[in-house]
Scaffold this motif. Sequence first.
Motif: not given
Length: 319
Positions: A35-37, A47-50, A82-85
Amino acid sequence: MSRTTHPADIVGPPVPVLSVGPVVLPAPGRAVDLEMRVSAPVTGAELPIILLSHGQGHSNHLSSLHGYAPLADFWAAHGFVVIQPTHLSSATLSLDPGTPGAPLYWRSRAEDMTRILDRLDVIETAVPQLRGRLDPSRVAVAGHSMGGHTASLLLGARLTDPDDGTEVDLTEPRIKAGVLLAAPGSGGDALTEFVVENYSFLRTTDFSRMSTPALVVAGDKDESAHLTVRGAAWHTDPYVLSPGRKTLLTLFGAEHGLGGISGYDVAETTDENPERVSAVQRLTWAYLHTELYPGSSAWQTARAALTSGPGAFGRVESK
């Protein structure tokens, strides 16, 4: 410049953000699906990714997709996806303590990030507003505390698996830059007896091949006495002991929470300081923008504004 002033030209004005969670990636072989936000500006293309890896504090929900809003919100409002697992170590999952990899799931944490990069198409399908707007050639990783350890492995740090004695290499070449926030340092005699007995994977941390460019952020009051006998200097090891282009930001007066980056007004922050968090937001954004967009002057501007003069929030050194 006063300590309360942050020139708008460091990062520019924020834009509206969309944030979707939980986005679920099927994960065969993992104890539960991932799961992630996902947070992103509502406008813009390429768009760049963090990838943002959470720490392992005392709160129940900060160590999950629900944490680190001060960083995720800011980065997304200024042009990053921004991807937050939610890593398997999160208290929100309430996994059986006998689950393989428990309690901190150091290997699975890094593998979560590789899984995300492998399935960006699935994420775009789950968040239709992002379809066709990601730039997979510009990817960074950031992590706080245990998340900093995860990020260091993706950037090239190695360790010896305490279960089978093999050297572990989880380097992710698609990641072009990183930010390590209050990350663990070296192993060996730097560790407390508690860490040696309970988190033995930290005994063999080796930064000698962590060559991907990175900003290491350390608080000069972050003693972390439960982890290390070396005091605050331990958190600078990822800078001191690694090769390649690295930058060290030492924050004055900062403890492990770096002013409160893991959440707004959270009880586990021992050094709450909104001005320090604001400086961390801008400096980390500027560093990653400059690394991912060569020729950008963002880092030079932010460094001059926030780490020089009588109101400086910290000092910077580079190699």
